[in-house]
Design a protein around this motif. Sequence first.
Motif, mmCIF file in Angstrom:
data_model
loop_
_atom_site.group_PDB
_atom_site.id
_atom_site.type_symbol
_atom_site.label_atom_id
_atom_site.label_comp_id
_atom_site.label_asym_id
_atom_site.label_seq_id
_atom_site.Cartn_x
_atom_site.Cartn_y
_atom_site.Cartn_z
ATOM 1 N N GLN A 46 35.417 -1.198 43.906
ATOM 2 C CA GLN A 46 34.045 -1.914 44.095
ATOM 3 C C GLN A 46 33.298 -2.458 43.098
ATOM 4 O O GLN A 46 33.021 -3.536 42.645
ATOM 5 C CB GLN A 46 33.218 -1.134 45.016
ATOM 6 C CG GLN A 46 33.810 -1.092 46.269
ATOM 7 C CD GLN A 46 33.175 -0.264 47.370
ATOM 8 O OE1 GLN A 46 32.336 0.575 47.020
ATOM 9 N NE2 GLN A 46 33.070 -0.714 48.690
ATOM 10 N N LEU A 47 33.208 -1.268 41.835
ATOM 11 C CA LEU A 47 32.332 -1.688 40.673
ATOM 12 C C LEU A 47 33.228 -2.793 39.827
ATOM 13 O O LEU A 47 32.622 -3.604 39.271
ATOM 14 C CB LEU A 47 32.416 -0.376 39.708
ATOM 15 C CG LEU A 47 31.121 0.465 40.042
ATOM 16 C CD1 LEU A 47 31.162 1.652 39.337
ATOM 17 C CD2 LEU A 47 29.786 -0.148 39.516
ATOM 18 N N GLN A 48 34.551 -2.525 39.744
ATOM 19 C CA GLN A 48 35.199 -3.525 39.090
ATOM 20 C C GLN A 48 35.342 -4.684 39.803
ATOM 21 O O GLN A 48 35.064 -5.991 39.143
ATOM 22 C CB GLN A 48 36.886 -3.187 39.196
ATOM 23 C CG GLN A 48 37.721 -3.842 38.336
ATOM 24 C CD GLN A 48 39.136 -2.999 38.358
ATOM 25 O OE1 GLN A 48 39.565 -2.353 39.155
ATOM 26 N NE2 GLN A 48 39.872 -3.032 37.152
ATOM 27 N N THR A 49 35.311 -4.698 41.000
ATOM 28 C CA THR A 49 35.088 -6.402 41.825
ATOM 29 C C THR A 49 33.773 -6.779 41.512
ATOM 30 O O THR A 49 33.554 -8.203 41.329
ATOM 31 C CB THR A 49 35.432 -6.071 43.319
ATOM 32 O OG1 THR A 49 36.526 -5.454 43.579
ATOM 33 C CG2 THR A 49 35.305 -7.510 44.086
ATOM 34 N N LEU A 50 32.814 -5.998 41.352
ATOM 35 C CA LEU A 50 31.404 -6.415 41.226
ATOM 36 C C LEU A 50 31.100 -7.027 39.967
ATOM 37 O O LEU A 50 30.551 -8.180 39.806
ATOM 38 C CB LEU A 50 30.525 -5.306 41.491
ATOM 39 C CG LEU A 50 28.767 -6.017 41.092
ATOM 40 C CD1 LEU A 50 28.428 -6.743 42.139
ATOM 41 C CD2 LEU A 50 28.038 -4.623 41.441
ATOM 42 N N ASN A 51 31.686 -6.386 39.014
ATOM 43 C CA ASN A 51 31.678 -6.889 37.488
ATOM 44 C C ASN A 51 32.596 -8.278 37.302
ATOM 45 O O ASN A 51 32.115 -8.861 36.577
ATOM 46 C CB ASN A 51 32.365 -6.007 36.476
ATOM 47 C CG ASN A 51 31.289 -4.778 36.143
ATOM 48 O OD1 ASN A 51 30.157 -5.131 35.807
ATOM 49 N ND2 ASN A 51 31.588 -3.500 36.135
ATOM 50 N N ARG A 52 33.650 -8.278 37.989
ATOM 51 C CA ARG A 52 34.393 -9.439 38.238
ATOM 52 C C ARG A 52 33.445 -10.493 38.687
ATOM 53 O O ARG A 52 33.404 -11.732 38.043
ATOM 54 C CB ARG A 52 35.630 -9.420 38.761
ATOM 55 C CG ARG A 52 36.505 -10.780 38.895
ATOM 56 C CD ARG A 52 37.749 -10.566 39.463
ATOM 57 N NE ARG A 52 37.853 -10.008 40.847
ATOM 58 C CZ ARG A 52 37.204 -10.885 41.957
ATOM 59 N NH1 ARG A 52 37.111 -12.181 41.824
ATOM 60 N NH2 ARG A 52 37.204 -10.090 43.027
ATOM 61 N N LEU A 53 32.882 -10.433 39.815
ATOM 62 C CA LEU A 53 31.897 -11.370 40.478
ATOM 63 C C LEU A 53 30.890 -11.768 39.572
ATOM 64 O O LEU A 53 30.645 -13.147 39.400
ATOM 65 C CB LEU A 53 31.572 -11.045 41.871
ATOM 66 C CG LEU A 53 32.561 -11.005 42.793
ATOM 67 C CD1 LEU A 53 32.279 -10.386 44.211
ATOM 68 C CD2 LEU A 53 33.211 -12.198 43.144
#
Length: 165
Positions: A46-53
């Motif tokens: 989820q952290l990785q997805t948030l950073n990508r967004l």
Amino acid sequence: MRRWQVLAGVGMVWLAATASAQAPYVAIEQRVDPQQLADVGLTPAQLQTLNRLLREADARAPAPAPVAAAPVAQAPLQGAPNPAPMFPGLDDGPIKASVVGDISGWQPGMVFTLDNGQQWQVLKGEMKLKAARSNPPIVVVPGIAGRWFLQVDEDLPKARVFRIR
């Protein structure tokens, strides 16, 4: 409740980051306190997805418009709608008129009829004048957020009023 506070903080950090085009993207782990990040309870995925967004949002953000050295006053366009006032009521000017009849004071519920045909009712304020006045000149003064105040004399308290006609 704590989770929402952290998410709101993350959102504010994101807005601040997108507002400045000069600042390079910074990962969320470096923007937020580790304890706050742990309180949110995001998984590594989820952290990785948030950073990508956030990184994509930074890339899509338009560059800020250049700031002019001095604002140039322009005449309003013909037929263009007027913007809403910043403080409703304050853009209205005071109303100068005379009360029809005698007044010896005021209290909530009392109605003042003016020589211009308007009627104003007292909402708040109470006053007993030392001597009754016949057809006195008054000023109805605008306040913030559409409030109005009736002034019989500069040295006396004003009555808070609202227009009924």
